[in-house]
Motif scaffolding. Structure first.
Motif, PDB file in Angstrom:
ATOM      1  N   GLY A 182       0.824  -1.204   0.000  1.00  8.58           N
ATOM      2  CA  GLY A 182       0.000   0.000   0.000  1.00  8.58           C
ATOM      3  C   GLY A 182       0.857   1.252   0.000  1.00  8.58           C
ATOM      4  O   GLY A 182       1.934   1.280   0.605  1.00  8.58           O
ATOM      5  N   GLY A 183       0.370   2.301  -0.660  1.00  3.81           N
ATOM      6  CA  GLY A 183       1.122   3.556  -0.753  1.00  3.81           C
ATOM      7  C   GLY A 183       0.940   4.413   0.485  1.00  3.81           C
ATOM      8  O   GLY A 183       0.394   5.520   0.398  1.00  3.81           O
ATOM      9  N   ILE A 184       1.361   3.928   1.621  1.00  2.00           N
ATOM     10  CA  ILE A 184       1.099   4.613   2.889  1.00  2.00           C
ATOM     11  C   ILE A 184       1.958   5.862   3.069  1.00  2.00           C
ATOM     12  O   ILE A 184       1.647   6.701   3.910  1.00  2.00           O
ATOM     13  CB  ILE A 184       1.274   3.654   4.089  1.00  2.00           C
ATOM     14  CG1 ILE A 184       2.662   3.020   4.072  1.00  2.00           C
ATOM     15  CG2 ILE A 184       0.207   2.570   4.051  1.00  2.00           C
ATOM     16  CD1 ILE A 184       2.905   2.082   5.233  1.00  2.00           C
ATOM     17  N   PHE A 185       3.045   5.971   2.298  1.00  3.56           N
ATOM     18  CA  PHE A 185       3.869   7.181   2.332  1.00  3.56           C
ATOM     19  C   PHE A 185       3.703   7.928   1.007  1.00  3.56           C
ATOM     20  O   PHE A 185       4.146   7.430  -0.034  1.00  3.56           O
ATOM     21  CB  PHE A 185       5.348   6.838   2.536  1.00  3.56           C
ATOM     22  CG  PHE A 185       5.627   5.965   3.723  1.00  3.56           C
ATOM     23  CD1 PHE A 185       5.232   6.349   4.998  1.00  3.56           C
ATOM     24  CD2 PHE A 185       6.272   4.749   3.569  1.00  3.56           C
ATOM     25  CE1 PHE A 185       5.478   5.548   6.100  1.00  3.56           C
ATOM     26  CE2 PHE A 185       6.526   3.936   4.656  1.00  3.56           C
ATOM     27  CZ  PHE A 185       6.125   4.332   5.928  1.00  3.56           C
ATOM     28  N   PRO A 186       3.097   9.092   1.002  1.00  2.60           N
ATOM     29  CA  PRO A 186       2.924   9.824  -0.256  1.00  2.60           C
ATOM     30  C   PRO A 186       4.245  10.082  -0.975  1.00  2.60           C
ATOM     31  O   PRO A 186       4.280  10.128  -2.215  1.00  2.60           O
ATOM     32  CB  PRO A 186       2.275  11.139   0.200  1.00  2.60           C
ATOM     33  CG  PRO A 186       1.590  10.798   1.481  1.00  2.60           C
ATOM     34  CD  PRO A 186       2.453   9.774   2.143  1.00  2.60           C
ATOM     35  N   GLU A 187       5.320  10.226  -0.208  1.00  6.87           N
ATOM     36  CA  GLU A 187       6.609  10.558  -0.814  1.00  6.87           C
ATOM     37  C   GLU A 187       7.237   9.390  -1.569  1.00  6.87           C
ATOM     38  O   GLU A 187       8.179   9.577  -2.348  1.00  6.87           O
ATOM     39  CB  GLU A 187       7.584  11.085   0.254  1.00  6.87           C
ATOM     40  CG  GLU A 187       7.940  10.087   1.350  1.00  6.87           C
ATOM     41  CD  GLU A 187       7.023  10.157   2.560  1.00  6.87           C
ATOM     42  OE1 GLU A 187       7.485   9.785   3.663  1.00  6.87           O
ATOM     43  OE2 GLU A 187       5.855  10.569   2.413  1.00  6.87           O
ATOM     44  N   THR A 188       6.755   8.166  -1.346  1.00  5.20           N
ATOM     45  CA  THR A 188       7.286   7.004  -2.083  1.00  5.20           C
ATOM     46  C   THR A 188       6.193   6.319  -2.898  1.00  5.20           C
ATOM     47  O   THR A 188       6.358   5.170  -3.306  1.00  5.20           O
ATOM     48  CB  THR A 188       7.915   5.979  -1.118  1.00  5.20           C
ATOM     49  OG1 THR A 188       6.904   5.492  -0.217  1.00  5.20           O
ATOM     50  CG2 THR A 188       9.054   6.601  -0.316  1.00  5.20           C
TER      51      THR A 188
END
Length: 367
Positions: free
Chosen positions: A210-216
């Motif tokens: 899941g894309g839990i970090f917007p920066e990655t």
């Protein structure tokens, strides 16, 4: 005198020829313009009804496997909407329950390859289709949000009479963010009332790709197009079709773990049920919500005492390796991690169900 007259006559003749030639060219140009205009009119006359017909094409028929999945489930009501879920009894000697939260843009059917394996370990295996997904209702216009989906999960737990039981959560992609909101809400409630049982109590949490970090997190082109195109988005969603979907979803599977044609059609059918393609632009606002509420949801991960695990397909173009997993291990130091084989991508539970299930059960049996 005669010579001058003959010269003038020749010049006049040449001028007339030039004028005739220019007139003929202009005529051809106007004729071509008319033909082009007629061509575009014909294209328009053909395209408009074709689009109109497409917009009224019913969703594909359910495959036997997808039909069986639906018939094995049930519906409950949430604020006037029908929400689909499955609740399967499992291992008699276990009291544990596991709740499965699916990703975007698919459905609870994402878990079909690991379902039987989970039944052998857990007393109850539960999954739902979020509002706007799968067999659940897909209202429009509607402001879809992670907060609402978390409330739906809470309502399902109430509906199933599991309010006083701690639940293991296994999530993927979009479901990861819903799980983090549930984790945040549980922590907030416990801070207010240590003895409270009026909220979903999480026993363990396992996230996956899941894309839990917007920066990655790197959304696909079509996702960015749909969520940011404003008044064009409804038109774009109406023009979505199986070919575009297959190309887009296939890009987040590994080259050696591509779905079969039947699997692609099952995914697409799940979207087309209740015209789900028409709400994708609204649902995709979750990407903006992840950015806006990053501190809330990442903070829930870093401040919880709940056992945490992450199962990761490293070929994922949405959450690329090693950027994502390095960031995760830096920020969420309490969590354990399972990195699957190098050829596994964004849908690890479908691409490597054996490795995925083994990683999850090892985690569950570790505490």
């Amino acid at each position: 005198m005669c010579e001058a007259f003959e010269g003038l006559t020749c010049k006049l003749a040449k001028t007339r020829r030039c004028l005739k030639q220019q007139h003929r060219i202009r005529g051809l140009f106007l004729e071509n313009n008319c033909r082009m205009r007629e061509w575009w009119i014909q294209v328009g006359l053909l395209t408009v009804p074709l689009i109109a017909v497409y917009l009224h094409i019913p969703p594909p028929l359910l495959s036997p496997a997808l039909n069986s999945w639906r018939n094995s489930g049930a519906f409950f009501r949430f604020k006037g909407n029908n929400i689909f879920y499955r609740d399967s009894p499992g291992a008699v000697g276990s009291s544990d329950a596991v709740l499965l939260l699916h990703g975007f843009p698919t459905s609870s059917y994402d878990w079909f390859k690991v379902w039987d394996g989970l039944i052998q370990r857990f007393n109850r295996v539960i999954a739902l289709d979020f509002l706007g997904f799968g067999f659940s209702d897909k209202p429009r216009p509607h402001r879809y949000s992670i907060f609402e989906q978390a409330n739906i999960v809470e309502s399902l737990i109430d509906h199933l009479g599991l309010r006083n039981q701690k639940i293991n959560i296994l999530s993927h992609d979009y479901g990861d963010t819903v799980a983090l909101e549930l984790l945040f809400s549980m922590r907030l409630l416990i801070q207010v009332d240590h003895n409270s049982s009026s909220h979903l109590m999480i026993k363990s949490l396992c996230l996956s790709n899941g894309g839990i970090f917007p920066e990655t997190h790197y959304p696909r082109f079509l996702q960015k197009l749909l969520k940011d195109s404003g008044f064009l988005s409804p038109l774009l969603t109406r023009l979505m079709n199986f070919v575009l979907f297959k190309k887009g979803i296939g890009a987040v599977f590994g080259p050696y773990t591509q779905p079969t044609d039947e699997d692609f059609w099952d995914m697409w059918t799940g979207i087309r049920v209740n015209d789900g393609n028409l709400v994708m632009d609204s649902i995709l606002q979750y990407i903006n919500q992840r950015l806006k509420y990053r501190d809330r949801w990442v903070g829930a991960l870093t401040n919880t005492a709940v056992p945490l695990h992450f199962i990761y397909g490293p070929l994922d173009p949405v959450n690329p390796h090693p950027e994502f997993i390095t960031r995760y291990q830096e920020i969420v130091q309490r969590s354990t991690v399972s990195v699957l084989d190098n050829h596994i991508s964004h849908y690890p539970q479908l691409e490597d169900p054996t490795g995925f299930l083994k990683s999850y059960l090892n985690f569950i049996n570790s505490f």
